[in-house]
Design a protein around this motif. Structure first.
Motif, PDB file in Angstrom:
ATOM      1  N   UNK A   1      33.552  55.274  12.266  1.00  0.00           N
ATOM      2  CA  UNK A   1      32.908  56.524  11.589  1.00  0.00           C
ATOM      3  C   UNK A   1      32.775  56.435  10.057  1.00  0.00           C
ATOM      4  N   UNK A   2      33.948  56.001   9.407  1.00  0.00           N
ATOM      5  CA  UNK A   2      34.077  55.808   8.226  1.00  0.00           C
ATOM      6  C   UNK A   2      34.265  54.728   7.391  1.00  0.00           C
ATOM      7  N   UNK A   3      33.592  54.248   6.266  1.00  0.00           N
ATOM      8  CA  UNK A   3      33.805  52.954   5.472  1.00  0.00           C
ATOM      9  C   UNK A   3      34.672  53.164   4.348  1.00  0.00           C
ATOM     10  N   UNK A   4      34.635  54.398   3.587  1.00  0.00           N
ATOM     11  CA  UNK A   4      35.368  54.568   2.312  1.00  0.00           C
ATOM     12  C   UNK A   4      36.638  54.446   2.462  1.00  0.00           C
ATOM     13  N   UNK A   5      37.536  54.327   1.581  1.00  0.00           N
ATOM     14  CA  UNK A   5      38.996  54.216   1.517  1.00  0.00           C
ATOM     15  C   UNK A   5      39.558  55.504   2.028  1.00  0.00           C
ATOM     16  N   UNK A   6      40.751  55.494   3.012  1.00  0.00           N
ATOM     17  CA  UNK A   6      41.283  56.589   3.269  1.00  0.00           C
ATOM     18  C   UNK A   6      42.945  56.243   3.063  1.00  0.00           C
ATOM     19  N   UNK A   7      43.383  57.391   2.453  1.00  0.00           N
ATOM     20  CA  UNK A   7      44.775  57.795   2.216  1.00  0.00           C
ATOM     21  C   UNK A   7      45.542  58.889   3.195  1.00  0.00           C
ATOM     22  N   UNK A   8      46.692  58.576   3.436  1.00  0.00           N
ATOM     23  CA  UNK A   8      47.343  59.443   4.309  1.00  0.00           C
ATOM     24  C   UNK A   8      48.414  60.189   3.148  1.00  0.00           C
ATOM     25  N   UNK A   9      48.347  61.635   3.088  1.00  0.00           N
ATOM     26  CA  UNK A   9      49.177  62.336   2.036  1.00  0.00           C
ATOM     27  C   UNK A   9      49.884  63.216   2.870  1.00  0.00           C
ATOM     28  N   UNK A  10      51.429  63.305   2.616  1.00  0.00           N
ATOM     29  CA  UNK A  10      52.290  64.208   3.199  1.00  0.00           C
ATOM     30  C   UNK A  10      53.600  64.100   2.797  1.00  0.00           C
ATOM     31  N   UNK A  11      54.548  64.757   3.300  1.00  0.00           N
ATOM     32  CA  UNK A  11      55.969  64.595   2.803  1.00  0.00           C
ATOM     33  C   UNK A  11      56.750  63.513   3.586  1.00  0.00           C
ATOM     34  N   UNK A  12      58.061  63.130   3.266  1.00  0.00           N
ATOM     35  CA  UNK A  12      58.787  62.088   3.944  1.00  0.00           C
ATOM     36  C   UNK A  12      59.215  62.436   4.835  1.00  0.00           C
ATOM     37  N   UNK A  13      59.710  63.624   5.314  1.00  0.00           N
ATOM     38  CA  UNK A  13      60.497  63.658   6.756  1.00  0.00           C
ATOM     39  C   UNK A  13      59.663  63.470   7.885  1.00  0.00           C
TER      40      UNK A  13
END
Lengths: 393, 255
Positions: B87-99
């Protein structure tokens, strides 16, 4: 030294400084300076002078005769309840306010659950004429009205934490957010042996006065500075760490940490972290905390607001994992009964937190003649409402 | 060449959008990503929610709580992202906390990211020292970029260290603040942005925290390779038709 913090800020697998970059300069400034400042003779002189003349230290080590008869062992109570403001919390706030002054900070923030640490922080801020902001969960503000009034009289601004469960954990989040938004002139006085390194070590050092005095007092009263058992309650664990500190390397002294089981460890309403928790990261350090399989923090429960916390300090996690400390738990009901028993036997109304430690005496088996020290971390004035309701007084 | 590197080589004034996975509805993750790409976003930051997000202000806290209440977990998220690259060709990052990452398992997390086509991560409470000791090898093995933050208080020596550890871009916080504060570009902020620009870092930079409209976006782009919008976008998702809300929001930046 095997139970103390290492150069990287860890106790075995636990500790560290899991903080966003926004907090790094503050925490790093503290890390680089805390040992140097604390070791300075002028600091030591002022710290000990205030502990003596303002807090009322040394706190007595009292051989509780009727307790001793009942259990068949020599039960000593370390009377932190007699400190100014009514608990051990002030040992740490005196230390940290002096340290904050040395760092040139102008503004103090803190989190509080029951309000004991908030009152102890507001007190030292009044004493040193520093601006003071206390974060407290909305729920706790409602159930601890007298302490809120005390903080206001002392000149502190009390800010309600309205996120999450609106209790201690959320007050801590809000205080961390305040610190992120005020990165230069503010010092955060954390009230327990939790948080990013160097907080657990720093708070433990300030609270270690408890066991330092206890050793001397035991030597005078029993001829030995080595008791058989040392007991203390654990929420985050600051009174316990203060009580254990100088006994940790005396391996024959058994350390017993008493957690709050709430309505029972399996009831879903508990704060027995070592039973229910897993390793993880909360409030800046790797420790043991109550969480879901997905790593979301679980809301704790205890009748005692001071133990109503889903984690324990990293040094406690280390003592637990290595087996150096024995971690047990006591329910709400057992603690309230123990509070009443202490009042009837010894004429001392203990804080419900401290009553958890006392309650465990009932479960221990003594051969006779053992020396047992219990940290009576705070007085029960703040808990009268709870006692009144429970016992229909 | 990886998607992030390619983007920074080919484009200027990069617009990156953050949103919380599982908000406003549990199943919206892919639909939002597609709509954002269609309406001109260059880069996506998908937040995996955490119960105690200390670096976030009230808006992202509230979206995280709602997402968690609706059942979002890392496991659910990776399941939703299974066909991301269809569905998506642009770059994707995941963002969240370490636990949540720790509980999922660092190795499992990196592997799952690589499998679904996630290009990198932003984990604000994962410090550099811990990253180097426990995470870096695993991230590199799975070709994941780790994005570090710097603030106006970050010392120069540390910025160089971060630049050395980075292989995508550096996240420049406009001020030391929790998310959702307004960006006021005064003399101090300008001096800070200029100072960073003059350091000639090997990595591109993106400015985040406080970007909410065309004016603040353009301002940020004059100092960096682009900017990141989070809170303002999450707010815009609160009501109405999802596709319309997204396209109306993006029009402010891309017309």
């Amino acid at each position: 030294m095997k139970y103390k913090v290492n150069e990287k800020g860890y106790y075995g697998d636990f500790g560290g400084a899991y903080i966003p970059e926004m907090l790094y300069p503050n925490v790093e400034e503290l890390r680089q300076n805390y040992l140097k400042i604390i070791a300075d003779p002028d600091f030591q002189k002022e710290f000990h002078q205030l502990l003596k003349d303002y807090v009322g230290r040394p706190s007595p080590l009292y051989l509780a005769k009727r307790y001793s008869e009942k259990y068949g062992a020599n039960i000593f109570l370390k009377r932190e309840d007699l400190n100014h403001t009514g608990a051990h919390k002030i040992n740490n706030t005196i230390g940290q306010i002096l340290l904050a002054e040395k760092l040139g900070k102008k503004r103090i923030i803190a989190e509080t659950g029951a309000g004991q640490h908030g009152v102890a922080t507001a007190t030292v801020c009044a004493l040193r004429n520093l601006e003071c902001v206390i974060y407290m969960g909305e729920v706790d503000i409602e159930r601890q009205a007298p302490n809120v009034a005390r903080m206001k009289m002392l000149g502190a601004k009390v800010v309600p934490a309205s996120s999450g469960s609106k209790t201690l954990k959320d007050a801590t989040n809000e205080a961390m957010r305040d610190w992120i938004n005020n990165p230069v002139d503010t010092h955060y006085i954390i009230g327990s042996v939790v948080g990013p390194h160097p907080y657990p070590d720093m708070v433990a050092i300030f609270q270690s006065i408890i066991s330092e005095e206890t050793k001397k007092q035991l030597l005078e009263q029993t001829g030995s500075d080595q008791p058989d058992y040392v007991l203390a309650c654990v929420g985050g664990g600051s009174n316990a760490m203060g009580m254990f500190y100088h006994f940790m390397d005396d391996e024959q002294v058994k350390l017993i940490a008493v957690e709050a089981a709430g309505k029972g460890v399996s009831s879903g309403f508990s704060a027995a972290t070592t039973y229910l928790g897993k390793e993880g990261v909360l409030h800046g350090s790797r420790s043991i905390l109550m969480q879901t399989a997905d790593g979301q923090v679980v809301e704790p429960h205890s009748v005692s607001a001071g133990l109503d916390y889903p984690g324990i300090g990293p040094q406690h996690a280390h003592l637990f994992k290595t087996g150096r400390g024995q971690y047990v738990s006591i329910t709400d009901d057992e603690s309230l009964e123990a509070g009443l028993l202490c009042t009837k036997l010894e004429g001392i109304i203990p804080a419900i937190e401290s009553a958890h430690a006392l309650a465990y005496l009932e479960k221990m088996e003594f051969k006779g003649g053992e020396n047992v020290v219990v940290c009576l971390s705070g007085r029960g004035d703040k808990d009268l409402d709870t006692y009144i309701k429970y016992f229909n007084l | 060449m990886n998607r992030i590197k390619k983007l920074f080589q080919e484009k200027k004034n990069i617009l990156s959008i953050y949103y919380t996975a599982g908000y406003p509805n549990l199943g919206d993750t892919i639909q939002i990503a597609e709509a954002l790409q269609k309406s001109g976003a260059d880069l996506l930051e998908i937040g995996f929610p955490y119960s105690d997000p200390v670096a976030d202000g009230p808006v992202i806290q509230a979206s995280s709580k709602q997402a968690l209440d609706q059942g979002m977990t890392l496991k659910v998220l990776f399941e939703q992202l299974k066909d991301l690259r269809k569905h998506v060709s642009i770059p994707v990052l995941l963002m969240g906390y370490v636990n949540p990452v720790l509980q999922f398992g660092v190795e499992n997390f990196c592997k799952a990211c690589a499998e679904v086509g996630v290009d990198g991560c932003i984990v604000p409470d994962l410090p550099i020292a811990e990253y180097e000791e426990f995470y870096q090898d695993c991230f590199e093995k799975h070709n994941l970029s780790n994005v570090f933050l710097i603030t106006p208080q970050t010392a120069e020596e540390r910025i160089h260290k971060i630049d050395g550890l980075t292989n995508s871009f550096i996240y420049l916080l406009s001020s030391s603040a929790t998310t959702g504060k307004n960006l006021e570009v005064g003399n101090t902020t300008e001096a800070y942005f200029s100072r960073i620009k003059a350091m000639n870092l090997k990595n591109p930079t993106m400015i985040g925290f406080g970007i909410s409209d065309k004016q603040t976006f353009d301002k940020a782009c004059s100092y960096a390779n682009g900017a990141i919008i989070g809170t303002a976008f999450v707010k815009a998702l609160a009501g109405g038709n999802l596709e319309e809300s997204i396209s109306n929001f993006m029009k402010k930046f891309r017309d």
